[in-house]
Each structure stands twice: as structure tokens, then as C-alpha cells.
Write a protein that holds these residues in place. Structure first.
Motif, PDB file in Angstrom:
ATOM      1  N   ASP A  41       0.862  -1.168   0.000  1.00 35.36           N
ATOM      2  CA  ASP A  41       0.000   0.000   0.000  1.00 35.36           C
ATOM      3  C   ASP A  41       0.904   1.225   0.000  1.00 35.36           C
ATOM      4  OD1 ASP A  41      -2.277   1.599   0.150  1.00 35.36           O
ATOM      5  OD2 ASP A  41      -2.442   1.433   2.328  1.00 35.36           O
ATOM      6  N   HIS A  42       0.403   2.347  -0.469  1.00 38.88           N
ATOM      7  CA  HIS A  42       1.210   3.561  -0.481  1.00 38.88           C
ATOM      8  C   HIS A  42       0.984   4.419   0.758  1.00 38.88           C
ATOM      9  CE1 HIS A  42       2.353   7.705  -1.359  1.00 38.88           C
ATOM     10  NE2 HIS A  42       3.350   7.137  -2.022  1.00 38.88           N
ATOM     11  N   ASP A  43      -0.245   4.795   1.010  1.00 43.52           N
ATOM     12  CA  ASP A  43      -0.556   5.716   2.106  1.00 43.52           C
ATOM     13  C   ASP A  43      -0.611   4.935   3.413  1.00 43.52           C
ATOM     14  OD1 ASP A  43      -0.772   7.720   0.186  1.00 43.52           O
ATOM     15  OD2 ASP A  43      -2.903   7.328  -0.104  1.00 43.52           O
ATOM     16  N   LEU A  44       0.301   5.280   4.322  1.00 43.42           N
ATOM     17  CA  LEU A  44       0.413   4.549   5.583  1.00 43.42           C
ATOM     18  C   LEU A  44       0.206   5.509   6.753  1.00 43.42           C
ATOM     19  CD1 LEU A  44       3.514   2.418   4.575  1.00 43.42           C
ATOM     20  CD2 LEU A  44       1.106   1.697   4.594  1.00 43.42           C
ATOM     21  N   GLY A  45      -1.004   6.005   6.879  1.00 47.92           N
ATOM     22  CA  GLY A  45      -1.329   6.936   7.958  1.00 47.92           C
ATOM     23  C   GLY A  45      -0.620   8.259   7.790  1.00 47.92           C
ATOM     24  N   GLU A  46      -0.196   8.829   8.888  1.00 54.16           N
ATOM     25  CA  GLU A  46       0.445  10.141   8.880  1.00 54.16           C
ATOM     26  C   GLU A  46       1.963  10.065   8.677  1.00 54.16           C
ATOM     27  OE1 GLU A  46      -1.318  13.041   9.032  1.00 54.16           O
ATOM     28  OE2 GLU A  46      -3.053  11.701   8.936  1.00 54.16           O
ATOM     29  N   SER A  47       2.491   8.872   8.582  1.00 48.24           N
ATOM     30  CA  SER A  47       3.935   8.699   8.470  1.00 48.24           C
ATOM     31  C   SER A  47       4.464   9.219   7.134  1.00 48.24           C
ATOM     32  CB  SER A  47       4.291   7.219   8.609  1.00 48.24           C
ATOM     33  OG  SER A  47       5.674   7.039   8.420  1.00 48.24           O
ATOM     34  N   LYS A  48       5.630   9.836   7.185  1.00 50.00           N
ATOM     35  CA  LYS A  48       6.310  10.234   5.953  1.00 50.00           C
ATOM     36  C   LYS A  48       6.972   9.025   5.293  1.00 50.00           C
ATOM     37  CE  LYS A  48       7.184  14.951   7.419  1.00 50.00           C
ATOM     38  NZ  LYS A  48       6.316  15.704   6.569  1.00 50.00           N
ATOM     39  N   GLU A  49       7.057   7.932   6.028  1.00 49.91           N
ATOM     40  CA  GLU A  49       7.621   6.692   5.503  1.00 49.91           C
ATOM     41  C   GLU A  49       6.495   5.904   4.839  1.00 49.91           C
ATOM     42  OE1 GLU A  49       9.425   5.141   9.040  1.00 49.91           O
ATOM     43  OE2 GLU A  49      11.126   6.497   8.852  1.00 49.91           O
ATOM     44  N   ASP A  50       6.165   6.338   3.622  1.00 49.98           N
ATOM     45  CA  ASP A  50       5.061   5.741   2.874  1.00 49.98           C
ATOM     46  C   ASP A  50       5.573   4.635   1.960  1.00 49.98           C
ATOM     47  OD1 ASP A  50       6.304   7.087   0.763  1.00 49.98           O
ATOM     48  OD2 ASP A  50       4.775   8.643   0.646  1.00 49.98           O
ATOM     49  N   GLY A  51       4.713   4.148   1.100  1.00 45.68           N
ATOM     50  CA  GLY A  51       5.089   3.067   0.194  1.00 45.68           C
ATOM     51  C   GLY A  51       6.217   3.433  -0.749  1.00 45.68           C
ATOM     52  N   THR A  52       6.257   4.679  -1.200  1.00 45.43           N
ATOM     53  CA  THR A  52       7.354   5.099  -2.075  1.00 45.43           C
ATOM     54  C   THR A  52       8.670   5.089  -1.309  1.00 45.43           C
ATOM     55  OG1 THR A  52       5.889   6.440  -3.454  1.00 45.43           O
ATOM     56  CG2 THR A  52       8.222   6.970  -3.531  1.00 45.43           C
ATOM     57  N   TRP A  53       8.661   5.589  -0.099  1.00 48.67           N
ATOM     58  CA  TRP A  53       9.853   5.566   0.751  1.00 48.67           C
ATOM     59  C   TRP A  53      10.363   4.139   0.879  1.00 48.67           C
ATOM     60  CZ3 TRP A  53      11.095   3.276   5.403  1.00 48.67           C
ATOM     61  CH2 TRP A  53      12.218   3.772   6.068  1.00 48.67           C
ATOM     62  N   LEU A  54       9.448   3.200   1.120  1.00 52.49           N
ATOM     63  CA  LEU A  54       9.813   1.790   1.253  1.00 52.49           C
ATOM     64  C   LEU A  54      10.401   1.237  -0.041  1.00 52.49           C
ATOM     65  CD1 LEU A  54       9.790  -0.976   2.720  1.00 52.49           C
ATOM     66  CD2 LEU A  54       7.496  -1.284   1.735  1.00 52.49           C
ATOM     67  N   THR A  55       9.770   1.524  -1.170  1.00 53.50           N
ATOM     68  CA  THR A  55      10.272   0.960  -2.427  1.00 53.50           C
ATOM     69  C   THR A  55      11.633   1.541  -2.802  1.00 53.50           C
ATOM     70  OG1 THR A  55       8.943   2.475  -3.783  1.00 53.50           O
ATOM     71  CG2 THR A  55       8.007   0.287  -3.306  1.00 53.50           C
ATOM     72  N   TYR A  56      11.911   2.779  -2.411  1.00 57.25           N
ATOM     73  CA  TYR A  56      13.264   3.310  -2.617  1.00 57.25           C
ATOM     74  C   TYR A  56      14.271   2.505  -1.806  1.00 57.25           C
ATOM     75  CZ  TYR A  56      11.639   7.499  -5.083  1.00 57.25           C
ATOM     76  OH  TYR A  56      11.099   8.368  -5.992  1.00 57.25           O
ATOM     77  N   TRP A  57      13.902   2.144  -0.587  1.00 55.56           N
ATOM     78  CA  TRP A  57      14.769   1.313   0.255  1.00 55.56           C
ATOM     79  C   TRP A  57      14.996  -0.046  -0.413  1.00 55.56           C
ATOM     80  CZ3 TRP A  57      14.297  -3.419   2.594  1.00 55.56           C
ATOM     81  CH2 TRP A  57      15.310  -3.761   3.498  1.00 55.56           C
ATOM     82  N   ILE A  58      13.907  -0.670  -0.891  1.00 59.54           N
ATOM     83  CA  ILE A  58      14.028  -1.973  -1.561  1.00 59.54           C
ATOM     84  C   ILE A  58      14.940  -1.860  -2.776  1.00 59.54           C
ATOM     85  CG2 ILE A  58      12.761  -3.713  -2.899  1.00 59.54           C
ATOM     86  CD1 ILE A  58      10.361  -3.172  -0.977  1.00 59.54           C
ATOM     87  N   GLU A  59      14.755  -0.808  -3.570  1.00 59.15           N
ATOM     88  CA  GLU A  59      15.596  -0.603  -4.759  1.00 59.15           C
ATOM     89  C   GLU A  59      17.074  -0.503  -4.363  1.00 59.15           C
ATOM     90  OE1 GLU A  59      15.974   2.476  -8.513  1.00 59.15           O
ATOM     91  OE2 GLU A  59      15.100   3.197  -6.639  1.00 59.15           O
ATOM     92  N   GLN A  60      17.378   0.242  -3.329  1.00 57.11           N
ATOM     93  CA  GLN A  60      18.763   0.392  -2.891  1.00 57.11           C
ATOM     94  C   GLN A  60      19.349  -0.933  -2.420  1.00 57.11           C
ATOM     95  OE1 GLN A  60      20.663   3.322  -3.087  1.00 57.11           O
ATOM     96  NE2 GLN A  60      22.273   1.847  -2.705  1.00 57.11           N
ATOM     97  N   GLU A  61      18.565  -1.699  -1.677  1.00 64.47           N
ATOM     98  CA  GLU A  61      19.040  -3.003  -1.205  1.00 64.47           C
ATOM     99  C   GLU A  61      19.236  -3.976  -2.369  1.00 64.47           C
ATOM    100  OE1 GLU A  61      19.982  -3.597   2.106  1.00 64.47           O
ATOM    101  OE2 GLU A  61      19.704  -1.426   2.062  1.00 64.47           O
ATOM    102  N   ALA A  62      18.374  -3.904  -3.362  1.00 61.31           N
ATOM    103  CA  ALA A  62      18.549  -4.736  -4.558  1.00 61.31           C
ATOM    104  C   ALA A  62      19.834  -4.338  -5.282  1.00 61.31           C
ATOM    105  CB  ALA A  62      17.344  -4.603  -5.483  1.00 61.31           C
ATOM    106  N   TYR A  63      20.068  -3.046  -5.407  1.00 64.19           N
ATOM    107  CA  TYR A  63      21.289  -2.543  -6.039  1.00 64.19           C
ATOM    108  C   TYR A  63      22.531  -3.027  -5.284  1.00 64.19           C
ATOM    109  CZ  TYR A  63      24.909   0.724  -7.510  1.00 64.19           C
ATOM    110  OH  TYR A  63      26.081   1.264  -7.963  1.00 64.19           O
ATOM    111  N   ASN A  64      22.464  -2.993  -3.950  1.00 62.64           N
ATOM    112  CA  ASN A  64      23.592  -3.424  -3.115  1.00 62.64           C
ATOM    113  C   ASN A  64      23.771  -4.936  -3.108  1.00 62.64           C
ATOM    114  OD1 ASN A  64      24.086  -0.770  -2.395  1.00 62.64           O
ATOM    115  ND2 ASN A  64      22.914  -0.896  -0.505  1.00 62.64           N
TER     116      ASN A  64
END
Length: 100
Positions: A41-64
Motif C-alpha cells: 500500500d502507499h498511504d500509511l497513515g500520517e507517516s512520511k515513511e510511505d510506500g514510495t519511501w519503502l520501495t526506494y529502500w528496496i531498490e537500494q538493497e537490490a542494487y547493493n
């Protein structure tokens, strides 16, 4: 393992339900290599750590090379967030499968 990320909608039967991006990261790291599929899901309440934030993390870990590949779905009702997440996850796939 199947992991469902959503702060409101409960996980389908047979899925592990996490409600925040940080919980998802912990589940991915704890089960690295044993994850069959995730649904995001993208919108995760009031957190700035939304789905896009998470997928950027996943992308970086995949790159690493530190996160094993898994299938993914996006079940968000946010069309802009869904598009950004899909682009980022496709980038992660390119890193995962670059040598195939």
C-alpha cells in the motif's frame, strides 16, 4: 512467506500483516530469501515513511545485492503513489536480474 503492507486493510488469509514501512523492512530482513510475494500500500497513515519511501529502500538493497528477489503487487488506491512505487520496484527487478 507472503507479506501484506497496509495500515488499515487486514491481510488476506495466509499473509503476514505489517502496518508500517519499518515493519515491512524488518520482515524483509528477517526473512530474506524466504519471501514469496509482497503486496504494498502507499498511504500509511500520517507517516512520511510511505510506500514510495519503502520501495526506494528496496531498490537500494537490490542494487547493493543485500536483498533477495521476490514477487510484488501494489494494492494502493493512490494512483500517483502506485505509479512511483511500480517504477521503483521495476528498477529493483533490473538489479536483481541483471545477470540473467
Amino acid at each position: 512467506m507472503k507479506i501484506w503492507l497496509d495500515d488499515v486493510r487486514p491481510a488476506p488469509i495466509g499473509w503476514v500483516w505489517v502496518k508500517s514501512a519499518r515493519e515491512m523492512i524488518a520482515a524483509l530482513l528477517d526473512n530474506n530469501g524466504d519471501i514469496e510475494i509482497v503486496s504494498l500500500d502507499h498511504d500509511l497513515g500520517e507517516s512520511k515513511e510511505d510506500g514510495t519511501w519503502l520501495t526506494y529502500w528496496i531498490e537500494q538493497e537490490a542494487y547493493n545485492g543485500t536483498l533477495e528477489p521476490f514477487e510484488w503487487l501494489i494494492h494502493s488506491a493512490n494512483p500517483v503513489g502506485t505509479k512511483r512505487m511500480a517504477i521503483t520496484m521495476k528498477n529493483a527487478e533490473r538489479y536483481w536480474y541483471k545477470n540473467e
